[in-house]
Write a protein that holds these residues in place. Sequence first.
Motif, short mmCIF file in Angstrom:
data_model
loop_
_atom_site.label_atom_id
_atom_site.label_comp_id
_atom_site.label_asym_id
_atom_site.label_seq_id
_atom_site.Cartn_x
_atom_site.Cartn_y
_atom_site.Cartn_z
N GLY B 265 -5.52 14.77 -5.54
CA GLY B 265 -5.66 15.19 -4.16
C GLY B 265 -4.32 15.09 -3.43
N ARG B 266 -4.36 14.67 -2.18
CA ARG B 266 -3.12 14.49 -1.43
C ARG B 266 -2.87 13.00 -1.19
NH1 ARG B 266 -0.70 18.58 1.06
NH2 ARG B 266 -0.28 17.29 2.88
N ALA B 267 -3.32 12.18 -2.14
CA ALA B 267 -3.15 10.73 -2.01
C ALA B 267 -1.67 10.35 -1.98
CB ALA B 267 -3.84 10.03 -3.18
N VAL B 268 -1.41 9.26 -1.29
CA VAL B 268 -0.04 8.75 -1.14
C VAL B 268 -0.02 7.34 -1.74
CG1 VAL B 268 1.64 7.96 0.56
CG2 VAL B 268 0.47 10.15 0.89
N PRO B 269 0.95 7.03 -2.60
CA PRO B 269 0.98 5.69 -3.20
C PRO B 269 1.22 4.61 -2.14
CG PRO B 269 2.54 7.18 -4.30
CD PRO B 269 2.07 7.86 -3.06
N GLU B 270 0.71 3.43 -2.42
CA GLU B 270 0.92 2.23 -1.60
C GLU B 270 2.40 2.10 -1.21
OE1 GLU B 270 -1.63 0.11 -0.88
OE2 GLU B 270 -0.31 -1.17 0.32
N GLY B 271 2.64 1.95 0.08
CA GLY B 271 4.02 1.72 0.53
C GLY B 271 4.83 2.98 0.75
N GLN B 272 4.30 4.13 0.37
CA GLN B 272 5.02 5.39 0.54
C GLN B 272 4.51 6.12 1.80
OE1 GLN B 272 7.32 7.09 -2.18
NE2 GLN B 272 7.63 4.90 -2.03
#
Lengths: 394, 394
Positions: B265-272
């Motif tokens: 999907g359009r998930a964003v990694p932790e901290g980004q």
Amino acid sequence: MRLRLLLAAALAAVTLCRAVPGLAQTDIVEKRIFEAGEHRLRSGATLPGLRIGYQTAGTLNAAGDNAVLVAHFFSGNSHAFGRYAADQPPGYWDAIIGPGKAIDTDRFFVVSSDTLVNLNVRDGRTVTTGPVSVNPATGRNWGTDFPVVSMRDFIEVQKRLLDSLGVKRLALVTGPSMGALQAIEWAAAYPEMIDRVMPVIGTGAVDPWMLNWLDIWEAPIRLDPNWRNGDYYAAGREPPLAGLAAALKIVSVHAQDRPAMARFGRAVPEGQDPARRLGDRFEAERVLDEAAMARARASDANHFLYLTRANQLFLNDYPSTEAALGRSQARWLVIASPTDRVFMLDYNRELLATLQRAGRPAELLEVTGPLGHLNGVVGMAPLADRIRAFLTAP
Amino acid sequence: MRLRLLLAAALAAVTLCRAVPGLAQTDIVEKRIFEAGEHRLRSGATLPGLRIGYQTAGTLNAAGDNAVLVAHFFSGNSHAFGRYAADQPPGYWDAIIGPGKAIDTDRFFVVSSDTLVNLNVRDGRTVTTGPVSVNPATGRNWGTDFPVVSMRDFIEVQKRLLDSLGVKRLALVTGPSMGALQAIEWAAAYPEMIDRVMPVIGTGAVDPWMLNWLDIWEAPIRLDPNWRNGDYYAAGREPPLAGLAAALKIVSVHAQDRPAMARFGRAVPEGQDPARRLGDRFEAERVLDEAAMARARASDANHFLYLTRANQLFLNDYPSTEAALGRSQARWLVIASPTDRVFMLDYNRELLATLQRAGRPAELLEVTGPLGHLNGVVGMAPLADRIRAFLTAP
């Protein structure tokens, strides 16, 4: 090639106008500058001195409701229609925008502007605000200290421009490729002021596949040692032209299709021997490399990076396309190229399905030709009647 | 995802074999080395110490005419079938090659070898000759002093291997992607010794579009300052891993299709926070970047450059595909993936038309699935009966 034919036709038209006394040139447009002063981005960051270029044709009516906004593609600018001088080429959609044309400037007030972080910042015709701009706080180019901007920020800047011009409603918002993304972002942001939306060769969603392609496009810039994390504006430093040219070449090949370069065959330039020397090239590579390098000289590498990011941030304020367009009351005409290798037909079919599920009047039309994605930029003339009908339907 | 299912199924099969006493594992294959000594390339250059890896299954008959040659894809090696040990994964086409399978090793003697300039030179399983090899004249790695090789050179090396094994005829020559190109190059080079050709997800011509895509694939390597014009093998120098990873990422994305990465999907990694920081990434980018870097560590950048060039030199000895295949007397089964973004369906339709114009028995079959181009590597199981029929038809 169609591009050559178009250019030849354009030149012939110019010659004709000059040759016939009394036949006035009616398609001259003027590039103007919108000085917007301070501008607050969606991220909360503030741009101290926003300015962008724009052009208009036609006349805004008293109600301010006959405006058309045309948004440009990734490597384009405001020059969608008209000529800056009689001996200059017309804008990219001039076949469908002008007096008596599909998007009729006798009837509509047509506006087109340069986006934020526009790529063509060094072409002498583009006015934009981005990493090349001078940060008044430091007196130096912003570089990568420039704040990240999103597609929605493009729309907010255009909204301020339209407000300054007295526009109250958009009879149509449209554009090809990234212009289609802006049209859709407009429909999400200001549903109450839009009558019609015509996204051409676009997509309703930037999915993981497209997120990665945008990253692939920009990767050569980050690898070029002259990029220096974006800090290459100081005197004595070379800009990362090789990386930028490689990036522009990807975009150029991706946006075309096989027939567009078929004429080169497997020819080898004089003195080159790719079958024996690793550094030697085929003619097809040489021609595209040279074209990409010429474009790189008129562009800026950091602007490219900010522009890909703005595209990655398409509809980023919404959980889904469905949610973004839930309040749209517009009619929609989605135009797609079946040989598009960037925003494939499937993206457009999915957008259509989303609109139809939401009960919106929406239709899908195909633009064909030898140029793949670019059919939607230079091959629009055959769709003129369909676009006119879309604009005149009650 | 299908890949995960395949891996899970493979693991389950291994477990079953271990659990049932007396059920012998019949699919163990051995990686062997073909030491060919001096080899003269088509360009006239000579390789002093040619060696490549290969593997076989089944038994060659007395007439030497029941052989099948399987050629591998761009980033593959000889591991098309079988396992190197009971607890190791099977080869990429194991679903259609083996005892009782579509390409039946009870009936055919199946051979697959590593190409020249193979990409996976550092994976511990691949045996190849290329820029990483030591030039006996200097005692150092060849680097870009290694002579340019063509797809036809791949075939000549395989011909020597087959000769050494006693093979007189090929009942079938096949392979996916670059393997399809090798199968076609075989049909052009040795038409009199081939009964059947089955190019899978390939093309009959590397046209200007494809010449440029291959150039795009490799561009990041040339831009990486650690590449140093190919001279990076000396102690204390870093290989151009960033450029090679970027190149491998392009190949990986190009060879897949949208559904293959939809789960991110359009998930964003932790901290980004890509909406606020230019250097930050989406999860879909991070995962593909990491996979590409892992592959880069098992590969070599110069080998990548030589491999793209060998692909550009496909059928380079012939004026056209028609001319190249004019002497083929084989039956042809062309297999294409409709969602292939590398060798699009059109390439395969054109190959089919060329074969049919030449009066050859030829058929086009589609391999479908969520993986685009890679359907032809990991999604072949559903075509097993059709392939069996192709191989058993009188």
